[in-house]
Design a protein around this motif. Structure first.
Motif, PDB file in Angstrom:
ATOM      1  N   GLY A  10       0.784  -1.236   0.000  1.00 29.39           N
ATOM      2  CA  GLY A  10       0.000   0.000   0.000  1.00 29.39           C
ATOM      3  C   GLY A  10       0.809   1.274   0.000  1.00 29.39           C
ATOM      4  N   SER A  11       2.104   1.164  -0.273  1.00 31.65           N
ATOM      5  CA  SER A  11       2.965   2.341  -0.151  1.00 31.65           C
ATOM      6  C   SER A  11       3.083   3.157  -1.432  1.00 31.65           C
ATOM      7  CB  SER A  11       4.363   1.915   0.300  1.00 31.65           C
ATOM      8  OG  SER A  11       4.928   0.991  -0.626  1.00 31.65           O
ATOM      9  N   SER A  12       2.738   2.567  -2.574  1.00 32.31           N
ATOM     10  CA  SER A  12       2.887   3.284  -3.838  1.00 32.31           C
ATOM     11  C   SER A  12       1.904   2.736  -4.868  1.00 32.31           C
ATOM     12  CB  SER A  12       4.330   3.145  -4.367  1.00 32.31           C
ATOM     13  OG  SER A  12       4.624   1.788  -4.641  1.00 32.31           O
ATOM     14  N   GLY A  13       1.849   3.410  -6.026  1.00 32.56           N
ATOM     15  CA  GLY A  13       1.056   2.912  -7.148  1.00 32.56           C
ATOM     16  C   GLY A  13      -0.408   2.710  -6.820  1.00 32.56           C
ATOM     17  N   ILE A  14      -0.944   1.590  -7.311  1.00 29.41           N
ATOM     18  CA  ILE A  14      -2.363   1.284  -7.142  1.00 29.41           C
ATOM     19  C   ILE A  14      -2.726   1.164  -5.668  1.00 29.41           C
ATOM     20  CG2 ILE A  14      -4.078  -0.551  -7.463  1.00 29.41           C
ATOM     21  CD1 ILE A  14      -2.933  -0.982 -10.269  1.00 29.41           C
ATOM     22  N   GLY A  15      -1.894   0.501  -4.885  1.00 27.46           N
ATOM     23  CA  GLY A  15      -2.184   0.324  -3.464  1.00 27.46           C
ATOM     24  C   GLY A  15      -2.300   1.634  -2.717  1.00 27.46           C
ATOM     25  N   LYS A  16      -1.399   2.561  -3.014  1.00 23.95           N
ATOM     26  CA  LYS A  16      -1.446   3.883  -2.380  1.00 23.95           C
ATOM     27  C   LYS A  16      -2.712   4.623  -2.762  1.00 23.95           C
ATOM     28  CE  LYS A  16       1.122   8.249  -2.095  1.00 23.95           C
ATOM     29  NZ  LYS A  16       2.309   8.981  -2.605  1.00 23.95           N
ATOM     30  N   SER A  17      -3.079   4.576  -4.040  1.00 24.68           N
ATOM     31  CA  SER A  17      -4.297   5.255  -4.504  1.00 24.68           C
ATOM     32  C   SER A  17      -5.533   4.680  -3.831  1.00 24.68           C
ATOM     33  CB  SER A  17      -4.432   5.128  -6.027  1.00 24.68           C
ATOM     34  OG  SER A  17      -3.409   5.846  -6.682  1.00 24.68           O
ATOM     35  N   ILE A  18      -5.578   3.349  -3.718  1.00 21.01           N
ATOM     36  CA  ILE A  18      -6.713   2.707  -3.046  1.00 21.01           C
ATOM     37  C   ILE A  18      -6.796   3.166  -1.593  1.00 21.01           C
ATOM     38  CG2 ILE A  18      -7.655   0.500  -2.232  1.00 21.01           C
ATOM     39  CD1 ILE A  18      -6.391  -0.789  -4.746  1.00 21.01           C
ATOM     40  N   GLY A  19      -5.659   3.143  -0.897  1.00 16.90           N
ATOM     41  CA  GLY A  19      -5.632   3.510   0.511  1.00 16.90           C
ATOM     42  C   GLY A  19      -6.073   4.942   0.754  1.00 16.90           C
ATOM     43  N   GLU A  20      -5.578   5.862  -0.052  1.00 14.60           N
ATOM     44  CA  GLU A  20      -5.943   7.268   0.132  1.00 14.60           C
ATOM     45  C   GLU A  20      -7.419   7.502  -0.169  1.00 14.60           C
ATOM     46  OE1 GLU A  20      -1.546   9.242  -0.797  1.00 14.60           O
ATOM     47  OE2 GLU A  20      -3.164   9.463  -2.263  1.00 14.60           O
ATOM     48  N   PHE A  21      -7.933   6.836  -1.196  1.00 17.67           N
ATOM     49  CA  PHE A  21      -9.351   6.992  -1.541  1.00 17.67           C
ATOM     50  C   PHE A  21     -10.246   6.422  -0.445  1.00 17.67           C
ATOM     51  CE2 PHE A  21     -13.295   5.838  -3.756  1.00 17.67           C
ATOM     52  CZ  PHE A  21     -13.583   7.027  -4.417  1.00 17.67           C
ATOM     53  N   LEU A  22      -9.898   5.241   0.066  1.00 16.17           N
ATOM     54  CA  LEU A  22     -10.722   4.628   1.114  1.00 16.17           C
ATOM     55  C   LEU A  22     -10.662   5.442   2.406  1.00 16.17           C
ATOM     56  CD1 LEU A  22     -10.029   0.808   0.615  1.00 16.17           C
ATOM     57  CD2 LEU A  22     -11.963   2.176  -0.222  1.00 16.17           C
ATOM     58  N   ARG A  23      -9.520   6.042   2.683  1.00 19.03           N
ATOM     59  CA  ARG A  23      -9.407   6.882   3.872  1.00 19.03           C
ATOM     60  C   ARG A  23     -10.339   8.094   3.760  1.00 19.03           C
ATOM     61  NH1 ARG A  23      -6.294  11.150   5.737  1.00 19.03           N
ATOM     62  NH2 ARG A  23      -5.730  11.053   7.952  1.00 19.03           N
ATOM     63  N   GLU A  24     -10.439   8.655   2.547  1.00 15.87           N
ATOM     64  CA  GLU A  24     -11.363   9.772   2.327  1.00 15.87           C
ATOM     65  C   GLU A  24     -12.810   9.336   2.545  1.00 15.87           C
ATOM     66  OE1 GLU A  24     -10.659  11.279  -1.552  1.00 15.87           O
ATOM     67  OE2 GLU A  24      -8.647  12.038  -1.100  1.00 15.87           O
ATOM     68  N   LYS A  25     -13.063   8.048   2.297  1.00 22.82           N
ATOM     69  CA  LYS A  25     -14.409   7.498   2.494  1.00 22.82           C
ATOM     70  C   LYS A  25     -14.627   7.022   3.937  1.00 22.82           C
ATOM     71  CE  LYS A  25     -15.855   7.942  -1.778  1.00 22.82           C
ATOM     72  NZ  LYS A  25     -16.997   8.823  -2.125  1.00 22.82           N
ATOM     73  N   LYS A  26     -13.705   7.402   4.813  1.00 27.22           N
ATOM     74  CA  LYS A  26     -13.826   7.165   6.266  1.00 27.22           C
ATOM     75  C   LYS A  26     -13.590   5.712   6.691  1.00 27.22           C
ATOM     76  CE  LYS A  26     -14.817  11.494   6.471  1.00 27.22           C
ATOM     77  NZ  LYS A  26     -13.727  12.448   6.762  1.00 27.22           N
ATOM     78  N   PHE A  27     -12.895   4.927   5.861  1.00 25.72           N
ATOM     79  CA  PHE A  27     -12.472   3.601   6.300  1.00 25.72           C
ATOM     80  C   PHE A  27     -11.208   3.737   7.140  1.00 25.72           C
ATOM     81  CE2 PHE A  27     -15.040   2.648   2.592  1.00 25.72           C
ATOM     82  CZ  PHE A  27     -15.695   1.477   2.936  1.00 25.72           C
ATOM     83  N   VAL A  28     -10.982   2.778   8.016  1.00 21.60           N
ATOM     84  CA  VAL A  28      -9.727   2.706   8.765  1.00 21.60           C
ATOM     85  C   VAL A  28      -8.769   1.874   7.928  1.00 21.60           C
ATOM     86  CG1 VAL A  28      -8.602   1.935  10.882  1.00 21.60           C
ATOM     87  CG2 VAL A  28     -10.934   2.860  10.969  1.00 21.60           C
TER      88      VAL A  28
END
Length: 267
Positions: A10-28
């Motif tokens: 989750g540190s770069s690329g697709i994983g990073k994008s997924i993580g940042e988007f889900l965080r905006e959606k209030k997931f932990v």
């Protein structure tokens, strides 16, 4: 209560994008990397995990459970690229790719299933590849490892239905990420009979990645799957022709499809 999500790689690329988007959606959100100290500015925690090391998998899951008490979604995103003529790729590199792209996700899945069974709920998303639907020249090992993950997910889903644990695949096409920099390239050998076709194909593959889609499209696709009550077995995300190539493979005679691929790669 916000759902707790683990994203491997989750540190770069697709994983990073997924993580940042889900965080905006209030997931932990928790991401992982083999070298988390490099990502102290990440918008979500990055924990130490190597999918080839079962000890780090166990430790990371224990850390999350200690902090959150549950684990709702696991996204098997960590993966490695590999290119080269199959004849010339060292066997240890082939095995290493399968350890990362196939056995690694299986190890993560096995480690999280007891907790998800305890919760009587859970979702596992395996990030595969459109390349896993077809044997691509000079990407054969990568195609095989991702194709194997696609197939084992089909079996896993049926075995887990009785526990209310859901599993699905999301297969991306070419996305603008740094995967090309991190993949194993069999060297272009001067005396190799594959020197010209492999070199030309390598340049074409790198162009596809450089001109690839925005990883945010994958993040949105993952979110859509996460809020779907009953996810499908397979999802594909990418340009129309990349997804349509899978349809063509189903309907065209094998030799006709092979010819299309060879024309595409100018072989």
């Amino acid at each position: 209560m916000s759902k707790v999500v683990l994203i491997t790689g989750g540190s770069s690329g697709i994983g990073k994008s997924i993580g940042e988007f889900l965080r905006e959606k209030k997931f932990v959100v928790y991401g992982t990397s083999r070298n988390p100290e490099k990502y102290k500015d990440s918008k979500f925690p990055i924990l130490a995990l190597d999918v080839k090391d079962k000890g780090t998998i166990k430790q990371t899951i224990a850390t999350i459970l200690e902090k959150e008490g549950r684990l709702d979604v696991v996204i098997n995103n960590a993966g490695a690229g590999i290119t080269g003529p199959i004849e010339e790729i060292p066997e240890e590199e082939i095995k290493n790719n399968f350890e990362t792209n196939f056995f690694g996700p299986i190890s993560v899945i096995k480690a999280v299933l007891p907790q998800m069974r305890k919760q009587q709920s859970g979702l596992i998303i395996n990030i595969t590849s459109i390349a896993g639907y077809m044997g691509l020249p000079y990407r054969g090992v990568y195609s095989a490892s991702k194709g194997a993950l696609e197939l084992i997910t089909e079996a896993f889903r049926m075995e887990l239905k009785g526990f209310n644990i859901k599993m699905t695949n999301i297969a991306p096409g070419d996305f603008a990420t740094n995967i090309a920099a991190g993949r194993y390239h069999a060297p272009l050998l001067d005396h190799s009979p594959y020197k010209k076709p492999y070199g030309d194909t390598l340049n074409l593959m790198n162009t596809h990645v450089d001109d690839g889609s925005d990883p945010l499209l994958m993040a949105k696709a993952v979110y859509k799957v996460m809020v779907t009550p009953n996810p499908k077995v397979h999802y594909k995300v990418g340009e129309f022709m990349q997804k349509f190539s899978i349809v063509l493979k189903r309907i065209l005679p094998d030799k006709v499809y092979e010819k299309l691929l060879m024309n595409h790669y100018k072989l």
